[in-house]
Design a protein around this motif. Structure first.
Motif, PDB file in Angstrom:
ATOM      1  N   ALA A   1      -6.766  47.809 -27.791  1.00 19.82           N
ATOM      2  CA  ALA A   1      -6.008  47.382 -26.720  1.00 19.82           C
ATOM      3  C   ALA A   1      -4.496  47.072 -27.254  1.00 19.82           C
ATOM      4  O   ALA A   1      -3.984  47.009 -28.547  1.00 19.82           O
ATOM      5  CB  ALA A   1      -6.329  45.846 -26.440  1.00 19.82           C
ATOM      6  N   LEU A   2      -3.538  47.259 -26.297  1.00 21.01           N
ATOM      7  CA  LEU A   2      -2.137  46.782 -26.721  1.00 21.01           C
ATOM      8  C   LEU A   2      -1.718  45.516 -26.159  1.00 21.01           C
ATOM      9  O   LEU A   2      -2.053  45.372 -24.907  1.00 21.01           O
ATOM     10  CB  LEU A   2      -1.394  48.074 -25.952  1.00 21.01           C
ATOM     11  CG  LEU A   2       0.288  47.708 -26.078  1.00 21.01           C
ATOM     12  CD1 LEU A   2       0.863  47.930 -27.505  1.00 21.01           C
ATOM     13  CD2 LEU A   2       0.974  48.619 -25.002  1.00 21.01           C
TER      14      LEU A   2
ATOM     15  N   VAL B   1      -4.399  47.009 -21.740  1.00 22.20           N
ATOM     16  CA  VAL B   1      -3.223  46.537 -22.104  1.00 22.20           C
ATOM     17  C   VAL B   1      -3.240  44.817 -21.665  1.00 22.20           C
ATOM     18  O   VAL B   1      -4.045  44.530 -20.833  1.00 22.20           O
ATOM     19  CB  VAL B   1      -1.953  46.790 -21.014  1.00 22.20           C
ATOM     20  CG1 VAL B   1      -0.724  45.892 -21.338  1.00 22.20           C
ATOM     21  CG2 VAL B   1      -1.735  48.160 -21.293  1.00 22.20           C
TER      22      VAL B   1
ATOM     23  N   PHE C   1       5.901  44.629 -27.629  1.00 18.14           N
ATOM     24  CA  PHE C   1       4.814  45.209 -28.109  1.00 18.14           C
ATOM     25  C   PHE C   1       4.197  44.740 -29.488  1.00 18.14           C
ATOM     26  O   PHE C   1       4.760  45.029 -30.387  1.00 18.14           O
ATOM     27  CB  PHE C   1       4.825  46.720 -28.144  1.00 18.14           C
ATOM     28  CG  PHE C   1       4.986  47.321 -26.809  1.00 18.14           C
ATOM     29  CD1 PHE C   1       4.876  46.778 -25.793  1.00 18.14           C
ATOM     30  CD2 PHE C   1       5.108  48.866 -26.787  1.00 18.14           C
ATOM     31  CE1 PHE C   1       5.141  47.411 -24.267  1.00 18.14           C
ATOM     32  CE2 PHE C   1       5.169  49.408 -25.789  1.00 18.14           C
ATOM     33  CZ  PHE C   1       5.202  48.534 -24.205  1.00 18.14           C
TER      34      PHE C   1
ATOM     35  N   PRO D   1       9.614  47.498 -26.003  1.00 18.80           N
ATOM     36  CA  PRO D   1       8.851  48.175 -24.986  1.00 18.80           C
ATOM     37  C   PRO D   1       9.528  49.188 -24.565  1.00 18.80           C
ATOM     38  O   PRO D   1      10.940  49.321 -24.328  1.00 18.80           O
ATOM     39  CB  PRO D   1       8.515  47.301 -23.998  1.00 18.80           C
ATOM     40  CG  PRO D   1       9.591  46.244 -24.030  1.00 18.80           C
ATOM     41  CD  PRO D   1      10.095  46.250 -25.436  1.00 18.80           C
TER      42      PRO D   1
ATOM     43  N   LEU E   1      -1.197  46.683 -31.520  1.00 19.67           N
ATOM     44  CA  LEU E   1      -2.021  48.096 -31.091  1.00 19.67           C
ATOM     45  C   LEU E   1      -3.171  48.140 -31.553  1.00 19.67           C
ATOM     46  O   LEU E   1      -3.401  47.767 -32.927  1.00 19.67           O
ATOM     47  CB  LEU E   1      -0.989  49.313 -30.877  1.00 19.67           C
ATOM     48  CG  LEU E   1      -0.727  49.690 -32.573  1.00 19.67           C
ATOM     49  CD1 LEU E   1      -1.797  50.925 -32.845  1.00 19.67           C
ATOM     50  CD2 LEU E   1       0.561  50.527 -32.486  1.00 19.67           C
TER      51      LEU E   1
ATOM     52  N   LEU F   1       1.065  53.161 -16.843  1.00 18.54           N
ATOM     53  CA  LEU F   1      -0.391  53.126 -16.346  1.00 18.54           C
ATOM     54  C   LEU F   1      -0.750  53.961 -15.239  1.00 18.54           C
ATOM     55  O   LEU F   1      -1.872  54.684 -15.348  1.00 18.54           O
ATOM     56  CB  LEU F   1      -0.968  51.579 -15.859  1.00 18.54           C
ATOM     57  CG  LEU F   1      -1.090  50.302 -16.913  1.00 18.54           C
ATOM     58  CD1 LEU F   1      -1.007  49.484 -16.370  1.00 18.54           C
ATOM     59  CD2 LEU F   1      -1.829  50.858 -18.114  1.00 18.54           C
TER      60      LEU F   1
ATOM     61  N   ALA G   1      -6.705  53.496 -21.279  1.00 19.90           N
ATOM     62  CA  ALA G   1      -5.945  52.494 -21.920  1.00 19.90           C
ATOM     63  C   ALA G   1      -6.222  51.409 -21.465  1.00 19.90           C
ATOM     64  O   ALA G   1      -7.151  50.935 -20.589  1.00 19.90           O
ATOM     65  CB  ALA G   1      -4.511  52.786 -21.308  1.00 19.90           C
TER      66      ALA G   1
ATOM     67  N   MET H   1       4.542  53.606 -25.049  1.00 18.03           N
ATOM     68  CA  MET H   1       3.658  53.239 -24.439  1.00 18.03           C
ATOM     69  C   MET H   1       2.628  54.451 -24.240  1.00 18.03           C
ATOM     70  O   MET H   1       1.268  54.459 -24.596  1.00 18.03           O
ATOM     71  CB  MET H   1       3.715  52.471 -23.196  1.00 18.03           C
ATOM     72  CG  MET H   1       2.536  51.986 -22.613  1.00 18.03           C
ATOM     73  SD  MET H   1       2.772  50.743 -21.367  1.00 18.03           S
ATOM     74  CE  MET H   1       1.194  50.259 -20.918  1.00 18.03           C
TER      75      MET H   1
ATOM     76  N   ILE I   1       5.426  49.220 -17.820  1.00 21.63           N
ATOM     77  CA  ILE I   1       3.967  48.982 -17.791  1.00 21.63           C
ATOM     78  C   ILE I   1       3.330  49.786 -16.322  1.00 21.63           C
ATOM     79  O   ILE I   1       2.714  50.568 -16.795  1.00 21.63           O
ATOM     80  CB  ILE I   1       3.488  47.458 -17.830  1.00 21.63           C
ATOM     81  CG1 ILE I   1       3.910  46.703 -19.016  1.00 21.63           C
ATOM     82  CG2 ILE I   1       2.019  47.245 -17.650  1.00 21.63           C
ATOM     83  CD1 ILE I   1       3.878  45.157 -19.196  1.00 21.63           C
TER      84      ILE I   1
ATOM     85  N   ILE J   1       0.986  42.667 -25.334  1.00 24.66           N
ATOM     86  CA  ILE J   1       2.506  42.692 -24.932  1.00 24.66           C
ATOM     87  C   ILE J   1       2.593  41.203 -24.804  1.00 24.66           C
ATOM     88  O   ILE J   1       2.217  40.631 -23.675  1.00 24.66           O
ATOM     89  CB  ILE J   1       2.543  43.399 -23.476  1.00 24.66           C
ATOM     90  CG1 ILE J   1       2.318  45.000 -23.576  1.00 24.66           C
ATOM     91  CG2 ILE J   1       4.151  43.214 -23.384  1.00 24.66           C
ATOM     92  CD1 ILE J   1       2.668  45.703 -22.557  1.00 24.66           C
TER      93      ILE J   1
END
Length: 484
Positions: free
Chosen positions: A172-173, A131, A180, A153, A183, A119, A129, A158, A115, A175
């Motif tokens: 938005a994703l 998350v 995951f 993941p 999405l 990012l 993005a 990603m 992650i 988790i």
């Protein structure tokens, strides 16, 4: 009136019932504080607190007018509060339902690295993005649309999700539990004014979810390339990779255990201080309520008289419908729990004889709750008249009400039975014979010969021989004027 002793309050404070009461109130205050902190409704809450303080001051100064206004407007105020705080109340119930242990994320450092690395790369590429890492509360009710993914993941996955050419890159994703799961999800827009106007839809959506749940939301700005985190209705910018990783770990540590667990060594002082304040407020509220409910006040009630134990050879010929006015004293809660329907004055006539006699009304004549004391009774005595009874045959008279319509006239009335045996006072014990009648028969409704089924009405001094009166059949015979 005097108030409840502080020694009594002190003893009640350390009872098991009071402890459970205080802990539950404190838990409610703590959860409500967390919800209001995220929703930004403190201005309304501040006004409510000031109104409550004003009410307590009015009660302390015995301002009857203000107390009357508050007491009469309180039902309307409760409904208004439910309408105003409907989202917060819903959130409160959802938080209460989610007070349970949840499964810890299994991905560990590997997922944190994926992650944070993704990012940072998206930040350098100026690709937006968002998350979402759920907490104890499920986010399915707040995330709409999107696509079910349920994938392991990875860094390439990603990066491809938030590629500008991907159909779900603007959403938005989610988790959850090391996977995951969703999405392209859409999040609720913030209802507060905490964010600067220059921030875009991603930031306002992230704040909206952070206000409505305990999720951690990470956002990469497409215009500025900055990374921000949103949690508990607050946000801050992150620069280093370590800051992102630490924020995710803290979130997992916080949401992977019961929120009220006191034996966690790494519990943060702000959370502990909020709990302490909640407990103190709960204790103050409990003591204030106890003092208010424990204030000694006076009350009045009009209570009916019940005669019991009447000897079989006697009958009560005086008026049975007597009422007593009871003056009592006790705590406010005890007096409020007493209603006239719960009380009755019982006069025992088992030792009574024929003739007029006086019965004193004492504390033993009325059963009051143990926390209520009898101050006075008015009248303090009753004069009754008892008469010896014997089996007598009394005549039943039809009770005719009104007149016949038009030219109709009443030829005759036939009643069966016309007499009935009853227990009635001896002629030497009463001045005149009391009538036994039927229930009313209204002549206005009679247009022809009619038969009625009636009940018997008798004075209290005349009782049925067979414990209940028989039914009576009354026939009315009518004809027009001039008829035979």
């Amino acid at each position: 009136m005097e108030k409840i002793s502080f020694l009594i309050i002190f003893r009640q404070l350390f009872s098991l019932r009071a402890a459970v009461d205080i802990v539950l109130i404190a838990a409610g205050i703590f959860m409500l504080y967390q919800i209001l902190l995220r929703s930004g409704a403190w201005k309304i809450v501040t006004g409510i607190i000031l109104a409550i303080v004003f009410f307590f001051l009015a009660s302390l100064l015995n301002l009857r007018g203000i107390e009357w206004i508050y007491s009469n407007l309180s039902p309307v105020a409760v409904i208004a509060l439910i309408v105003i705080f409907q989202p917060e109340l819903r959130k409160f119930l959802e938080r209460a339902a989610s007070m349970r242990r949840v499964e810890k994320a299994q991905a560990g450092d590997e997922l944190v690295g994926i992650i944070s690395e993704s990012l940072l790369n998206l930040s350098n590429l100026r690709q937006g993005a968002i998350v979402v890492l759920p907490g104890k509360e499920p986010v399915e009710g707040w995330v709409s649309g999107g696509f079910i993914l349920d994938a392991a993941p990875s860094f390439p996955l990603m990066m491809s999700i938030f590629d500008p050419h991907s159909p779900g890159h603007d959403g938005a994703l989610v988790i959850d539990k090391g996977r995951f799961t969703i999405l392209g999800g859409r999040l609720p827009i913030s209802q507060t004014q905490k964010l600067p106007a220059e921030l875009g839809t991603r930031h306002h959506s992230a704040m909206g979810l952070a206000e409505q749940s305990d999720a951690l939301v990470l956002v990469v700005s497409e215009e500025r390339g900055t990374i921000s985190i949103f949690q508990d209705g607050e946000y801050q910018k992150l620069i280093k990779k370590e800051d992102i990783a630490n924020a995710i770990r803290r979130h997992w540590e916080k949401t992977a255990a019961f929120p009220m667990e006191l034996n966690k060594r790494n519990m943060e002082w702000p959370v502990l201080s909020k709990m302490i304040v909640s407990i103190v407020l709960s204790i103050v509220f409990w003591i204030t309520l106890t003092v208010s409910e424990g204030k000694l006040i006076e009350g009045f009630a009009t209570v009916p008289v019940e005669f019991i134990g009447v000897p079989p050879n006697l009958v009560l010929v005086s008026d049975k419908e007597k009422q007593i006015r009871v003056h009592m004293a006790g705590t406010k809660s005890a007096i409020d729990s007493v209603s006239a329907s719960m009380l009755s004055v019982k006069i025992d006539l088992s030792k009574a004889g024929a003739g007029k006699q006086t019965f004193l009304i004492t504390d033993e004549s009325i059963a009051l709750p143990k926390d209520v004391q009898l101050v006075d009774i008015s009248p303090s005595s009753l004069e009754i008249n008892m008469a010896a009874v014997s089996v007598r045959e009394v005549e039943i008279k039809p009770q005719l009400v009104g007149t016949l319509r038009g030219k109709l006239k009443l030829l005759s009335v036939d009643i069966k039975p016309s007499k009935v045996k009853a227990l009635a006072p001896n002629e030497q014990a009463v001045d005149e014979m009391m009538d036994v009648t039927t229930t009313p028969i209204y002549l206005d409704n009679v247009t022809q010969n009619t038969m009625f089924y009636c009940k018997i009405i008798a004075p209290p001094s005349i009782q049925p021989l067979d414990k209940r009166w028989p039914d009576v059949v009354v026939r009315l015979f009518v004809s027009e004027t001039g008829g035979k």
